[in-house]
Enzyme design. Structure first.
Site, PDB file in Angstrom:
ATOM      1  N   HIS A 145       0.801  -1.219   0.000  1.00 29.86           N
ATOM      2  CA  HIS A 145       0.000   0.000   0.000  1.00 29.86           C
ATOM      3  C   HIS A 145       0.837   1.273   0.000  1.00 29.86           C
ATOM      4  CE1 HIS A 145      -3.782   1.840  -0.306  1.00 29.86           C
ATOM      5  NE2 HIS A 145      -3.936   2.246   0.935  1.00 29.86           N
ATOM      6  N   SER A 307      -3.385   5.507  10.272  1.00 33.85           N
ATOM      7  CA  SER A 307      -2.403   6.399   9.670  1.00 33.85           C
ATOM      8  C   SER A 307      -1.083   6.318  10.433  1.00 33.85           C
ATOM      9  CB  SER A 307      -2.924   7.839   9.710  1.00 33.85           C
ATOM     10  OG  SER A 307      -1.921   8.753   9.317  1.00 33.85           O
TER      11      SER A 307
END
Length: 733
Positions: A145, A307
């Protein structure tokens, strides 16, 4: 004499009698002991140390970097964020395990996500090379990712629009890096008997929930079962040969690879790639990056709302906190509400987060002693996710929807907000944008709007099919098991709580038949095909970015839980062969388009040649300084397939052999290769070397390699800086 004889005879008789009794008693004792041993053997065997058959294990790593110029980076969905150099190279890492009867393959690749097109092309290449050995059911492809890998490897319209179409120059290095003479090939050739050990632990201070408001909408009793609103666990598999020497490692941790932000234009493997880099450098001493036998794969997990920007969101124009509910700023909206990492800039943040992940994985690797034993299994189905019916109770069913994206999708996240006036948490449409959508793309059907409620639909992608469908309908669901370790390959980004529910579901189903115990379920995110996000039903109601990007509607997670439960049940009951394959996904051959023009011929300043130095190095540097040199350059796209090559070398002079030794390439963390496209088709390349503290004193030079295109064809070039010294004392001799 007669008396003595009598005594002797008496003693002899007594001795005889005692001997007979001794023999009888011995016989009785032997019989009793035999009966006891026999009985114990049948009822209570003596414990013995298990002698488990080793697995056959193969590991491999290969470069899958594409042309680092002009191709959009995939992740932030910004067509203007195009590649212009290399921060770190991208790699595919393959792990093959064989128990003598079955074989499974897990691949983690430094890409934003695995697209359906990439998976299908990889499976086709495997079929050509290996026949039925590697198939859709036993091969897992997972992306790390990173948002700084190249785009252009998709076949659905939405993704092609944001990455300038389907770009062969981008997808071919990926396919070649994963299959051909690369990671799977290397792992296949290097298979040897070995053992696997597992370990797990928690890593704090390296992740933050970027949608806590959505998370808080989950049931209170469910939330109270967990200490954090993100998953902190790191799971490690340690691979060794029969001598106990390490040959590889696989790790899963849930965090977005967005430490490198949307302003970056260099190809980069981000924080997860840096963790791999550190582990491989540690285990392959003396080798250049990308070389050496030890392979360290760091894989994504349920990172949907997680995050690495641990300082959290704030308004970058005022320094004040963002609005908690919709993550926007009074001035500038969502664009100025951004999260920042722990470092002073994105490079430092990438280093810190990547190093944290590496350190925890290394600790778990070093202390791993629990051996993974048992047989292998794999189960796979293709599913039409637009039409899955879920039984929610005895009287009611619900279903998934045709794909659609909500208004909050356009708002982006606190890792990179949108430029327009959309905000997260929108449960009502906007007449202005809805009017433009209706005029340009068409209005969503009433059925689709009702199915996605309360999502206000911005793009009804399931009802948009020109020039090709905008989103996939057919997706992969897949589980592989390695002994007591189950890997659920998920075709998207699961949020923290969605992942917890999936792990719990798979674990319960696998252990329900008694064939699995103490199962470790890991989620491999961004696997096989990309379908955006997967939130819980409760999180979906809030309609932040993740909910707005859950494209199959509010019951998407329930549908996946149902499908993965079916896979786990088939494995537990050894009835995988009875699973229906499902509908084949499309492999489009027509209407694939590319918006990337051919790279034009290169030009150069007058009285120069390609490779000439435009800005020279200084004569002397100290450790910690940055060396910079600029060359006349060609377009990196003209270098073609650059896997296992380099645009950069940093070299040290060896007085003993009168040779220059390469100590860094463009795969090294310490180098940065910037390509700048100038006017009149002229471009240059600036190479930076961030001198590490441990750099030895000596004479150095930097070299640049590339290709330029002219009317007569493409030619190679190279350039070399002046020699400079690195010394701890900054003075001229």
């Amino acid at each position: 004499m007669a008396r003595r004889k009598s005594v002797c005879c008496g003693l002899s008789a007594l001795e005889f009698t005692l001997a007979v009794l001794f023999i009888l008693m011995t016989a009785v004792c032997v019989t009793l002991v035999t009966l006891m041993v026999t009985r114990k053997t049948h009822t209570d065997p003596e414990p013995t140390l298990p002698q488990h058959e080793p697995y056959l294990i193969g590991v491999g790593r290969a470069d899958c970097t594409g042309p680092p110029a002009e191709i959009p980076l995939m992740g932030y969905a910004n067509p203007q964020q195009t590649a212009a150099g290399i921060h770190t190279r991208l790699y595919s890492r393959a792990f093959i395990i064989d128990d003598g009867k079955k074989r499974v393959v897990f691949i983690t690749a430094d890409v934003g996500m695995i697209s359906q097109r990439l998976r299908l092309e990889v499976l086709q290449a495997l079929q050509v090379k290996y026949g039925d050995l590697y198939r859709q059911d036993n091969v897992v492809l997972s992306g790390t990712h990173t948002h700084c890998g190249l785009g252009g490897y998709f076949q659905y319209t939405l993704f092609m629009i944001t990455s300038k179409g389907y770009i062969k120059a981008s997808i071919q290095p990926l396919v070649n890096g994963i299959v051909k003479v690369c990671s799977i090939d290397i792992a296949h050739r290097n298979m040897k008997p070995g053992r696997i050990y597992k370990n797990r632990g928690n890593l704090e201070d390296s992740s933050l929930n970027r949608s806590p408001h959505s998370y808080l909408n989950n049931p209170e009793d469910e939330r109270h079962r967990y200490k954090w609103n993100t998953d902190k666990q790191v799971v490690v598999l340690k691979f060794t040969d029969l001598d106990g020497d390490g040959i590889g490692m696989l790790s899963w941790f849930a965090v977005h690879a967005v430490s490198m932000n949307f302003t970056n234009q260099m190809v980069s493997s981000d924080n997860m790639g840096y963790a791999s880099y550190l582990m491989e450098q540690d285990k392959n001493p003396g080798e250049l990056p990308g070389q050496g036998g030890f392979v360290a794969g760091f894989s994504s997990s349920n990172l949907g709302d997680v995050s690495p920007n641990t300082r959290g969101p704030h308004c970058v124009n005022t320094g004040l906190p963002c609005n908690y509910l919709n993550s926007s700023c009074p001035i500038g909206g969502t664009r100025f509400c951004l999260s920042s990492g722990p470092g002073d800039d994105m490079f430092e943040s990438t280093r810190i987060i990547g190093h944290n992940i590496y350190e925890k994985a290394k600790e778990l690797y070093t202390t791993a002693v629990e051996e993974v034993i048992g047989s292998l299994h794999s189960a796979h189905q293709w599913v039409n996710m637009t039409d899955v019916t879920i039984q929610i109770n005895n009287t009611h069913t619900v279903s998934t929807c045709k794909p659609a994206l909500g208004h909050s999708f356009a708002a982006g996240t606190t890792d990179g907000g949108g430029d327009l006036n959309f905000t997260q948490g929108a449960v009502e449409g906007d007449p202005f944008w809805d009017g433009i959508r209706d005029a340009v793309l068409g209005k969503p059907s009433n059925q689709t709007q009702e199915c996605h409620h309360p999502k206000p639909i911005l793009f009804s992608t399931g009802e948009m099919n020109w020039p090709l469908p905008w989103h996939p309908e057919i997706v992969d669901v897949q589980i592989i098991t390695i002994g007591s370790v189950a890997v659920a390959a998920v075709p998207g980004e699961m949020t923290t709580m969605s992942g917890r529910r999936l792990r719990e579901t798979v674990k319960q189903e696998l252990e329900s038949e008694g064939t699995f115990r103490d199962t470790e379920v890991v989620i491999a995110g961004l696997s096989n095909v990309y379908t955006h996000y997967i939130t819980t039903y409760e999180e979906y109601q809030v309609q932040r970015y993740e909910g707005a990007s859950t494209i199959y509607g509010p019951h998407t997670l329930s549908a996946y839980l149902q499908k993965y439960r079916g896979l786990a049940k088939a494995i537990a009951q050894d009835r995988v062969s009875e699973l229906p394959l499902g509908p084949d996904p499309p492999f489009f051959k027509k209407n694939l388009f590319s918006l990337l023009p051919l790279a034009p011929i290169d030009k150069k300043p007058e009285n120069t040649s390609f490779g000439d130095v435009l800005q020279q190095v200084y004569p002397v540097y100290r450790p910690g300084d940055v060396v910079s040199v600029t060359f006349v350059a060609g377009n990196p796209r003209h270098s073609g397939d650059i896997r296992d090559k380099t645009f950069v070398t940093v070299e040290i002079y060896d007085n003993r052999t009168d040779t220059w030794d390469v100590i860094h390439t463009d795969a090294s963390w310490e180098t940065r290769f910037h390509w700048l496209k100038g006017s009149n088709r002229q471009s240059n390349a600036t190479i930076e070397w961030h001198i590490p503290a441990f750099a030895p004193s000596g004479s150095y030079r930097i070299r640049h390699f590339g290709h330029f295109k002219q009317l007569k064809g493409i030619s190679p070039y190279e350039g070399t800086s002046s020699t400079f010294r690195v010394t701890p004392n900054f003075y001229y001799q």
